[in-house]
Design a protein around this motif. Structure first.
Motif, short mmCIF file in Angstrom:
data_model
loop_
_atom_site.label_atom_id
_atom_site.label_comp_id
_atom_site.label_asym_id
_atom_site.label_seq_id
_atom_site.Cartn_x
_atom_site.Cartn_y
_atom_site.Cartn_z
N ILE A 147 76.77 -19.10 72.96
CA ILE A 147 75.87 -18.18 73.65
C ILE A 147 74.73 -17.78 72.72
O ILE A 147 73.60 -17.55 73.15
N LYS A 148 75.04 -17.70 71.42
CA LYS A 148 74.01 -17.31 70.45
C LYS A 148 72.86 -18.30 70.42
O LYS A 148 71.71 -17.93 70.19
N VAL A 149 73.15 -19.61 70.68
CA VAL A 149 72.08 -20.61 70.74
C VAL A 149 71.23 -20.37 71.99
O VAL A 149 70.00 -20.38 71.93
N ALA A 150 71.88 -20.17 73.13
CA ALA A 150 71.14 -19.91 74.37
C ALA A 150 70.28 -18.66 74.23
O ALA A 150 69.13 -18.62 74.68
N GLU A 151 70.82 -17.65 73.61
CA GLU A 151 70.08 -16.40 73.42
C GLU A 151 68.86 -16.63 72.54
O GLU A 151 67.76 -16.15 72.84
N ALA A 152 69.03 -17.40 71.46
CA ALA A 152 67.90 -17.69 70.57
C ALA A 152 66.84 -18.50 71.30
O ALA A 152 65.63 -18.26 71.13
N LEU A 153 67.26 -19.46 72.13
CA LEU A 153 66.30 -20.22 72.92
C LEU A 153 65.55 -19.30 73.88
O LEU A 153 64.34 -19.46 74.09
N GLY A 154 66.26 -18.36 74.48
CA GLY A 154 65.61 -17.41 75.38
C GLY A 154 64.59 -16.55 74.67
O GLY A 154 63.57 -16.17 75.26
N PHE A 155 64.84 -16.23 73.41
CA PHE A 155 63.88 -15.43 72.63
C PHE A 155 62.80 -16.30 71.99
O PHE A 155 61.94 -15.78 71.28
N ALA A 191 62.90 -20.79 66.71
CA ALA A 191 63.27 -22.08 66.17
C ALA A 191 64.74 -22.04 65.74
O ALA A 191 65.23 -20.98 65.31
N ILE A 192 65.42 -23.18 65.84
CA ILE A 192 66.86 -23.21 65.56
C ILE A 192 67.18 -24.36 64.62
O ILE A 192 66.69 -25.48 64.79
N VAL A 193 68.01 -24.06 63.61
CA VAL A 193 68.60 -25.07 62.75
C VAL A 193 70.11 -25.00 62.99
O VAL A 193 70.71 -23.93 62.84
N SER A 194 70.71 -26.13 63.34
CA SER A 194 72.09 -26.08 63.80
C SER A 194 72.85 -27.34 63.41
O SER A 194 72.26 -28.40 63.18
N THR A 195 74.16 -27.20 63.38
CA THR A 195 75.02 -28.38 63.31
C THR A 195 75.12 -28.99 64.70
O THR A 195 74.75 -28.38 65.71
N GLU A 196 75.65 -30.21 64.75
CA GLU A 196 75.86 -30.85 66.04
C GLU A 196 76.82 -30.06 66.90
O GLU A 196 76.63 -29.90 68.11
N ASN A 197 77.87 -29.50 66.29
CA ASN A 197 78.83 -28.69 67.03
C ASN A 197 78.17 -27.41 67.55
O ASN A 197 78.41 -26.99 68.68
N GLY A 198 77.33 -26.80 66.74
CA GLY A 198 76.67 -25.57 67.15
C GLY A 198 75.73 -25.76 68.32
O GLY A 198 75.56 -24.87 69.14
N PHE A 199 75.09 -26.94 68.41
CA PHE A 199 74.12 -27.20 69.47
C PHE A 199 74.75 -27.93 70.65
O PHE A 199 74.07 -28.29 71.60
N ASP A 200 76.06 -28.14 70.59
CA ASP A 200 76.76 -28.85 71.67
C ASP A 200 76.59 -28.08 72.98
O ASP A 200 76.78 -26.87 73.05
N GLY A 201 76.22 -28.81 74.01
CA GLY A 201 75.97 -28.19 75.30
C GLY A 201 74.50 -28.04 75.61
O GLY A 201 74.13 -27.74 76.74
N PHE A 202 73.65 -28.24 74.62
CA PHE A 202 72.21 -28.19 74.81
C PHE A 202 71.62 -29.56 74.47
O PHE A 202 72.28 -30.41 73.87
N SER A 203 70.38 -29.77 74.86
CA SER A 203 69.72 -31.05 74.61
C SER A 203 68.93 -30.97 73.31
O SER A 203 67.90 -30.29 73.25
N PRO A 204 69.38 -31.66 72.25
CA PRO A 204 68.66 -31.59 70.97
C PRO A 204 67.32 -32.31 71.07
O PRO A 204 67.22 -33.37 71.67
N THR A 205 66.30 -31.73 70.48
CA THR A 205 64.96 -32.32 70.50
C THR A 205 64.40 -32.47 69.09
O THR A 205 63.22 -32.83 68.95
N ASP A 206 65.21 -32.20 68.08
CA ASP A 206 64.77 -32.29 66.68
C ASP A 206 65.99 -32.64 65.83
O ASP A 206 67.10 -32.17 66.13
N PRO A 207 65.82 -33.42 64.78
CA PRO A 207 66.96 -33.74 63.91
C PRO A 207 67.63 -32.51 63.32
O PRO A 207 68.83 -32.54 63.03
N GLU A 267 60.87 -27.01 73.67
CA GLU A 267 61.20 -28.06 74.62
C GLU A 267 62.69 -28.02 74.98
O GLU A 267 63.08 -28.20 76.13
N ALA A 268 63.53 -27.78 73.97
CA ALA A 268 64.97 -27.67 74.23
C ALA A 268 65.26 -26.49 75.15
O ALA A 268 66.16 -26.55 76.00
N ALA A 269 64.52 -25.40 75.00
CA ALA A 269 64.70 -24.24 75.86
C ALA A 269 64.36 -24.57 77.31
O ALA A 269 65.07 -24.18 78.25
N ALA A 270 63.26 -25.32 77.51
CA ALA A 270 62.88 -25.71 78.87
C ALA A 270 63.95 -26.60 79.50
O ALA A 270 64.28 -26.46 80.68
#
Length: 740
Positions: A308-316, A319-335, A368-371
């Protein structure tokens, strides 16, 4: 087709997590799904199973907010069954189930019909066993509980909350109609465990925070401000303990200008002496936290559910730096969204601290990931709305009765029939005719009502309307209650197409069809068999015309009784003479008033019958004269509902037996004999019928529930797993949506 009335639909939400305030990720999700259903037009009835510590200790001030937010809010104590430690190696799926919750739900489902029942978390799935078959049962999983124990053990974290096995989790899934996962990987896991269920992925999306203050633009030489916000749970504590230490080491070794701000209750169990790491604790306003960071980190290596913290950050818009597990469930657009370790996250932060152009690129790509997250959430909820409609059993009535507040016997009967069905399945009425409607009856508040013109194309219009309904509903049964040639034409058109076509045998043409298919006793309803309608199939059900007293007659319940009402029920000429004889022998103390229900030689009900009864007032006795069984049944029903006797007379069936006050029996050979007994109504009443006011309807509702349950269990041919089979035989084709 024109929409005359939209049904009032109800949704029941059972959750161990409150919807307010949205200060935790799971509360965000509960609020989001519940709000979506409210936007779809459902009344929300929220039942809280108090699983959170603040609710187990007391009733917080947020209870008032929840009462204001939803149509109703109830709290049922969990009877102390929530225990983090399992009785065995793992929790059984029903280990946290509360008998108090079960008792409340049994009481509730006996009194209300909910088109959709949403249960949050698999450990409350036993609630689905209490819901009626016509209710769409949606399991909001939130998180995987199978494998949770092993995950926590690998992290070296203490066991907390609920953890179980795949076998137990599969039990929960099988109880539902629709399973909602919070990300694609978990949806695939649930689909493998329950291949015959409808499984949907509905990612969390909190929406854009357009009102937020703009983050101060980063300039060369400024320190990079990284941030993390999280609740107090063992996964967050374990991950952030490791990450904060690694961050401090990388900051010191690289001399990179960067800081880490940690917010939320996770701070309570973190070290506060690491250089460059600031612990804020719980923050009053999320906007202030996000406005003062440049980039959000999610260094999760092992966890379940969507972050949820990733979704919340996207809503605000961060920019996000994450592990693959942390971003699981969203569409990654950056390495930088799918890094492999905590060390790689620290290295990425070092790069961003000295390369502001790279930070700007990450910001644009995260937007873009937020959209994409917003769009995937919208698509997921659209699919959920469609699945709910398909899994909510629907009964369709085809009728030419105008179901407004006019006191017509046929319309009153159909309206009460619809009201009963709306307590078992969702209900749609298609009215065939052009007569304008007045105000709809109150019995239809939970019924959709549409109108089709009765023109030369009405058969095609009905077929098209049914096909359109099938695009979004699982039709359990079609009830045909249209008289004359139109009813016959629809029967012949629909019989080869639909396997469950129930006839209202009060319509004479339909009664003749039913008697040809299966010789009946006296009946009111002919239920189609499960297969194609053929001669010898079907089932006749005798039911009373009214389950409740017509609204115009309700003052009779408390009124005083006086006089007689003599009802003409298609009398022959000798019955007419009998009515005259009875009325001529009436006395001023006990007057007799004749009214028409079915006139001589007629087959239709007199439209003013109920109005005439209301004007006469409650009688001491009804006398039904004539041979029409429908009309006599109406008299029996009204009499039983106001607890007065109803004497049935038919000249072709004399003599009539009555019991005298001294206990002897007397035969009345003619109407004149009956008229001579009017002085003692107690004697006459002993010859009256005794009829239960709800006879037959309980059997009908049980059979309808059984049919709905059968539809629930069958997988749909060629459709997604768990989709109900179409009632219609043949290939559907596209039709414009119903218009209102």
């Amino acid at each position: 087709m024109f929409n005359l009335h939209r049904a009032r639909r109800k949704a029941l939400i059972l959750s161990p997590t409150a919807s307010h305030p949205q200060d935790y990720g799971n509360r965000h999700r509960v609020y989001q799904t519940t709000s979506f259903l409210k936007e779809q037009g459902y009344e929300i009835h929220f039942l809280l199973y108090p699983g959170e510590p603040d609710w187990r200790k007391a009733i917080p001030a947020s209870a008032r907010t929840m009462r204001d937010a939803w149509e109703s809010f109830a709290l049922v104590p969990a009877s102390g069954v929530i225990q983090p430690a399992a009785i065995g190696e793992h929790h059984c799926i029903d280990e946290w189930w509360s008998p108090w919750t079960e008792a409340y739900l049994k009481w509730l489902f006996k009194r209300e019909f909910f088109e959709v029942f949403v249960v949050n978390y698999a450990f409350l799935s036993r609630a689905f066993l209490l819901a009626p078959a016509g209710t769409a049962k949606v399991l909001e999983t939130h998180d995987r509980f199978a494998g949770r124990k092993e995950l926590l053990t690998a992290l070296g974290a203490p066991l907390e909350a609920f953890y179980t096995t795949e076998d137990q989790e599969a039990i929960a899934l099988a109880r539902s109609d629709v399973v909602v996962a919070i990300k694609d990987s978990e949806a695939r896991h649930y689909q493998a465990l329950a291949p015959d269920r409808t499984v949907l992925s509905v990612p969390f999306w909190p929406g854009r925070k357009e009102e937020r203050h703009a983050t101060r633009p980063a300039e060369a030489g400024d320190a990079l401000r990284a941030g993390f916000i999280g609740a107090l749970n063992v996964v967050n504590v374990a991950v952030m303990t490791r990450f904060a230490e690694a961050f401090g080491q990388y900051r010191a070794s690289s001399m990179a200008p960067m800081t880490l701000t940690v917010a939320g209750e996770v701070c309570a169990q973190l070290r506060s002496d690491i250089p460059g790491v600031h612990l804020l604790g719980r923050v009053a306003k999320l906007e202030e936290f996000y406005d003062n960071v440049d980039v959000i980190v999610t260094p999760m290596m092992f966890s379940t559910g969507l972050k949820i913290k990733v979704a919340e950050a996207l809503g605000f818009g961060k920019a996000i730096v994450s592990t693959e597990n942390g971003f699981d469930g969203f569409s990654p657009t950056d390495p930088f969204h799918t890094l492999g370790s905590i060390d790689e996250i620290c290295e990425a932060l070092v790069v961003l601290s000295t390369d502001r152009e790279r930070l700007n690129i990450l910001q644009c790509r995260t937007d873009e990931a937020a959209a994409l997250a917003c769009e995937r959430c919208r698509i997921g909820y659209d699919k959920l709305a469609d699945a709910i409609r398909r899994h909510s059993g629907t009964t369709v009535f085809l009728t030419d009765y105008v179901l407004d507040e006019c006191d017509d016997v046929g319309a009153e009967r159909i309206a009460q029939w619809c009201e009963l069905v709306s307590q078992v399945t969702s209900t749609v009425v298609i009215y065939l005719g052009s007569r304008p409607f007045g105000r709809l009856r109150p019995e239809l508040e939970c019924v959709d009502v549409f109108r089709l013109p009765e023109d030369g194309e009405f058969v095609r219009g009905v077929e098209a309307a049914l096909r359109e309904l099938e695009r979004s509903h699982s039709i359990v049964e079609i009830v045909l209650s249209i008289g004359g040639a139109a009813g016959l034409m629809l029967w012949h058109a629909l019989k080869p197409i639909y396997k469950r076509l129930t006839l209202d045998t009060w319509r004479p043409e339909l009664a003749r069809i039913a008697s040809q298919s299966s010789p009946p006793p006296a009946s009111d309803i002919w239920l189609a068999p499960d297969g194609i309608v053929v001669k010898g199939g079907g089932r006749h059900l005798p039911v009373t015309p009214f389950r409740n007293l017509p609204s115009a007659l309700r003052p009779w319940k408390s009124g005083n009784a006086s006089g007689l009402i003599v009802v003409r029920c298609a009398p022959e000429w000798f019955d007419q003479l009998g009515v005259e004889a009875i009325c001529s022998r009436a006395t001023p103390a006990c007057p007799a008033s004749p009214v028409d229900l079915v006139p001589s030689g007629g087959s239709d009900f007199d439209p003013g019958f109920i109005e005439s009864l209301a004007a006469l007032g409650k009688p001491r006795m009804f006398i039904a004269v004539g041979s029409d069984p429908r009309a006599r049944a109406v008299c029996q029903s009204v009499a039983a509902l106001v607890h007065v006797p109803c004497l049935e007379l038919d000249g072709s069936r004399f003599p009539h037996t009555i019991k005298l006050n001294d206990g002897t029996l007397r035969l009345c050979w003619t109407y004149e004999d009956v008229a001579q007994r009017l002085a003692d109504l107690e004697e006459l009443s002993r010859g009256a019928s005794r009829h239960h006011p709800c006879s037959g309807w309980l059997t009908y509702s049980r059979l309808l529930a059984d049919r709905t349950e059968h539809e629930n269990r069958l997988p749909g041919p060629g459709g997604p797993p768990g989709t109900k089979p179409a009632l219609r035989r043949g290939t559907p084709y596209t039709l414009a949506r119903l218009t209102g």
